[in-house]
Design a protein around this motif. Structure first.
Motif, PDB file in Angstrom:
ATOM      1  N   UNK A   1      12.441 -74.856 -98.701  1.00 17.14           N
ATOM      2  CA  UNK A   1      12.900 -73.481 -98.783  1.00 17.14           C
ATOM      3  C   UNK A   1      14.423 -73.488 -98.676  1.00 17.14           C
ATOM      4  N   UNK A   2      15.104 -72.877 -99.618  1.00 17.92           N
ATOM      5  CA  UNK A   2      16.570 -72.862 -99.594  1.00 17.92           C
ATOM      6  C   UNK A   2      17.111 -72.153 -98.359  1.00 17.92           C
ATOM      7  N   UNK A   3      18.172 -72.741 -97.774  1.00 21.44           N
ATOM      8  CA  UNK A   3      18.772 -72.187 -96.556  1.00 21.44           C
ATOM      9  C   UNK A   3      19.447 -70.845 -96.820  1.00 21.44           C
ATOM     10  N   UNK A   4      19.865 -70.603 -98.076  1.00 23.03           N
ATOM     11  CA  UNK A   4      20.588 -69.371 -98.383  1.00 23.03           C
ATOM     12  C   UNK A   4      19.655 -68.157 -98.553  1.00 23.03           C
ATOM     13  N   UNK A   5      18.353 -68.332 -98.376  1.00 23.93           N
ATOM     14  CA  UNK A   5      17.457 -67.192 -98.475  1.00 23.93           C
ATOM     15  C   UNK A   5      17.731 -66.196 -97.353  1.00 23.93           C
ATOM     16  N   UNK A   6      17.410 -64.961 -97.626  1.00 20.59           N
ATOM     17  CA  UNK A   6      17.556 -63.929 -96.606  1.00 20.59           C
ATOM     18  C   UNK A   6      16.673 -64.255 -95.409  1.00 20.59           C
ATOM     19  N   UNK A   7      17.058 -63.721 -94.277  1.00 16.40           N
ATOM     20  CA  UNK A   7      16.323 -63.987 -93.036  1.00 16.40           C
ATOM     21  C   UNK A   7      14.866 -63.539 -93.146  1.00 16.40           C
ATOM     22  N   UNK A   8      14.606 -62.381 -93.766  1.00 17.05           N
ATOM     23  CA  UNK A   8      13.219 -61.915 -93.887  1.00 17.05           C
ATOM     24  C   UNK A   8      12.416 -62.829 -94.801  1.00 17.05           C
ATOM     25  N   UNK A   9      13.024 -63.387 -95.823  1.00 14.92           N
ATOM     26  CA  UNK A   9      12.334 -64.317 -96.724  1.00 14.92           C
ATOM     27  C   UNK A   9      11.994 -65.609 -95.981  1.00 14.92           C
ATOM     28  N   UNK A  10      12.915 -66.074 -95.129  1.00 15.69           N
ATOM     29  CA  UNK A  10      12.645 -67.280 -94.336  1.00 15.69           C
ATOM     30  C   UNK A  10      11.510 -67.027 -93.342  1.00 15.69           C
ATOM     31  N   UNK A  11      11.514 -65.832 -92.730  1.00 19.35           N
ATOM     32  CA  UNK A  11      10.434 -65.497 -91.791  1.00 19.35           C
ATOM     33  C   UNK A  11       9.096 -65.427 -92.524  1.00 19.35           C
ATOM     34  N   UNK A  12       9.090 -64.788 -93.694  1.00 15.40           N
ATOM     35  CA  UNK A  12       7.857 -64.701 -94.482  1.00 15.40           C
ATOM     36  C   UNK A  12       7.339 -66.094 -94.827  1.00 15.40           C
ATOM     37  N   UNK A  13       8.242 -66.969 -95.266  1.00 14.25           N
ATOM     38  CA  UNK A  13       7.865 -68.332 -95.629  1.00 14.25           C
ATOM     39  C   UNK A  13       7.207 -69.023 -94.439  1.00 14.25           C
ATOM     40  N   UNK A  14       7.858 -68.952 -93.283  1.00 10.25           N
ATOM     41  CA  UNK A  14       7.336 -69.607 -92.074  1.00 10.25           C
ATOM     42  C   UNK A  14       5.987 -69.015 -91.675  1.00 10.25           C
ATOM     43  N   UNK A  15       5.844 -67.691 -91.741  1.00 10.34           N
ATOM     44  CA  UNK A  15       4.589 -67.029 -91.372  1.00 10.34           C
ATOM     45  C   UNK A  15       3.477 -67.421 -92.343  1.00 10.34           C
ATOM     46  N   UNK A  16       3.779 -67.404 -93.638  1.00 12.44           N
ATOM     47  CA  UNK A  16       2.787 -67.781 -94.646  1.00 12.44           C
ATOM     48  C   UNK A  16       2.345 -69.222 -94.426  1.00 12.44           C
ATOM     49  N   UNK A  17       3.295 -70.103 -94.185  1.00 14.48           N
ATOM     50  CA  UNK A  17       2.973 -71.515 -93.998  1.00 14.48           C
ATOM     51  C   UNK A  17       2.110 -71.721 -92.754  1.00 14.48           C
ATOM     52  N   UNK A  18       2.433 -71.044 -91.661  1.00 13.57           N
ATOM     53  CA  UNK A  18       1.647 -71.172 -90.428  1.00 13.57           C
ATOM     54  C   UNK A  18       0.213 -70.688 -90.645  1.00 13.57           C
ATOM     55  N   UNK A  19       0.064 -69.558 -91.309  1.00 14.00           N
ATOM     56  CA  UNK A  19      -1.272 -69.031 -91.588  1.00 14.00           C
ATOM     57  C   UNK A  19      -2.010 -69.969 -92.542  1.00 14.00           C
ATOM     58  N   UNK A  20      -1.313 -70.470 -93.552  1.00 17.51           N
ATOM     59  CA  UNK A  20      -1.937 -71.374 -94.523  1.00 17.51           C
ATOM     60  C   UNK A  20      -2.433 -72.646 -93.847  1.00 17.51           C
ATOM     61  N   UNK A  21      -1.667 -73.174 -92.889  1.00 24.32           N
ATOM     62  CA  UNK A  21      -2.107 -74.375 -92.171  1.00 24.32           C
ATOM     63  C   UNK A  21      -3.425 -74.115 -91.458  1.00 24.32           C
ATOM     64  N   UNK A  22      -3.542 -72.955 -90.811  1.00 25.25           N
ATOM     65  CA  UNK A  22      -4.787 -72.609 -90.113  1.00 25.25           C
ATOM     66  C   UNK A  22      -5.938 -72.408 -91.093  1.00 25.25           C
ATOM     67  N   UNK A  23      -5.680 -71.682 -92.172  1.00 23.53           N
ATOM     68  CA  UNK A  23      -6.725 -71.410 -93.163  1.00 23.53           C
ATOM     69  C   UNK A  23      -7.205 -72.689 -93.840  1.00 23.53           C
ATOM     70  N   UNK A  24      -6.274 -73.559 -94.198  1.00 24.15           N
ATOM     71  CA  UNK A  24      -6.648 -74.812 -94.859  1.00 24.15           C
ATOM     72  C   UNK A  24      -7.414 -75.705 -93.878  1.00 24.15           C
ATOM     73  N   UNK A  25      -6.998 -75.732 -92.631  1.00 23.50           N
ATOM     74  CA  UNK A  25      -7.723 -76.524 -91.634  1.00 23.50           C
ATOM     75  C   UNK A  25      -9.156 -76.021 -91.479  1.00 23.50           C
ATOM     76  N   UNK A  26      -9.332 -74.716 -91.540  1.00 19.57           N
ATOM     77  CA  UNK A  26     -10.661 -74.132 -91.366  1.00 19.57           C
ATOM     78  C   UNK A  26     -11.510 -74.168 -92.628  1.00 19.57           C
ATOM     79  N   UNK A  27     -10.885 -73.963 -93.798  1.00 20.50           N
ATOM     80  CA  UNK A  27     -11.654 -73.791 -95.028  1.00 20.50           C
ATOM     81  C   UNK A  27     -11.375 -74.817 -96.117  1.00 20.50           C
ATOM     82  N   UNK A  28     -10.437 -75.714 -95.857  1.00 22.72           N
ATOM     83  CA  UNK A  28     -10.129 -76.732 -96.857  1.00 22.72           C
ATOM     84  C   UNK A  28      -9.255 -76.186 -97.967  1.00 22.72           C
ATOM     85  N   UNK A  29      -9.208 -76.919 -99.068  1.00 26.98           N
ATOM     86  CA  UNK A  29      -8.302 -76.578-100.164  1.00 26.98           C
ATOM     87  C   UNK A  29      -8.659 -75.282-100.867  1.00 26.98           C
TER      88      UNK A  29
END
Length: 188
Positions: A1-29
């Motif tokens: 993720x580019x460092x020059x992204x807006x703060x809200x875009x960086x937060x969204x990226x981090x939140x999406x990734x955290x949720x995706x890690x949980x979902x993939x762990x529970x449900x696979x690909x």
């Protein structure tokens, strides 16, 4: 993720990734991208903006473990026994592949062949990390010089896919990997 992204875009990226890690762990690909978006509190277009393909999302989910495997390869590069070093590292890759439910295909090179437009960042990172181990093992006569990284990853992905629905996928994957390394001959 580019460092020059807006703060809200960086937060969204981090939140999406955290949720995706949980979902993939529970449900696979096959984890639902729509469910990931809902749980992260963003729209599906936001998920797709950060991760244009399912594979891009899966690669991002795998990145930390892939980086740990790369560090492990570098640590083993100076080992006295090049065969053991390569097999120890491959065993770690097998363990990861078997434990990361459904993520083994992310390790395989995508669009195999010269001039392929598609690049798999996970596979590229692993290949770069494994190259010194494989070269040294081949130079020492511990591995046939014709063996490629793609051969090894294809073997590992095949084992992971064949064992993912077993009661003990990691144990069965390790057993099959050891069998492949030893060969079928008694005392092999």
């Amino acid at each position: 993720m580019p460092a020059q992204q807006r703060a809200d875009a960086r937060r969204n990226y981090a939140r999406i990734l955290a949720v995706a890690e949980e979902e993939v762990a529970a449900r696979g690909v096959n984890a639902s991208l729509e469910q990931i978006a809902r749980t992260a509190g963003v729209g599906s277009a936001t998920v797709r903006r950060h991760f244009p393909t399912r594979r891009a999302l899966l690669e991002a989910v795998s990145r930390n473990r892939i980086e740990a495997l790369c560090v492990r390869a570098r640590d083993l590069a100076g080992a006295d026994d090049s065969r053991s070093a390569l097999l120890d590292w491959l065993g770690d890759v097998v363990a990861y592949s078997a434990s990361a439910r459904g993520l083994a295909p992310v390790l395989a090179p995508e669009g195999a062949g010269p001039g392929s437009e598609q690049v798999n960042s996970c596979s590229a990172l692993l290949e770069a990390a494994a190259a010194p181990l494989l070269r040294r093992a081949a130079r020492d006569g511990a591995v046939a010089t014709s063996v490629t990284f793609a051969d090894l990853i294809t073997l590992i992905v095949g084992i992971a896919l064949a064992t993912e629905h077993q009661p003990d996928p990691a144990g069965e994957a390790d057993r099959l990997f050891r069998l492949a390394v030893a060969g079928l001959s008694p005392g092999g």
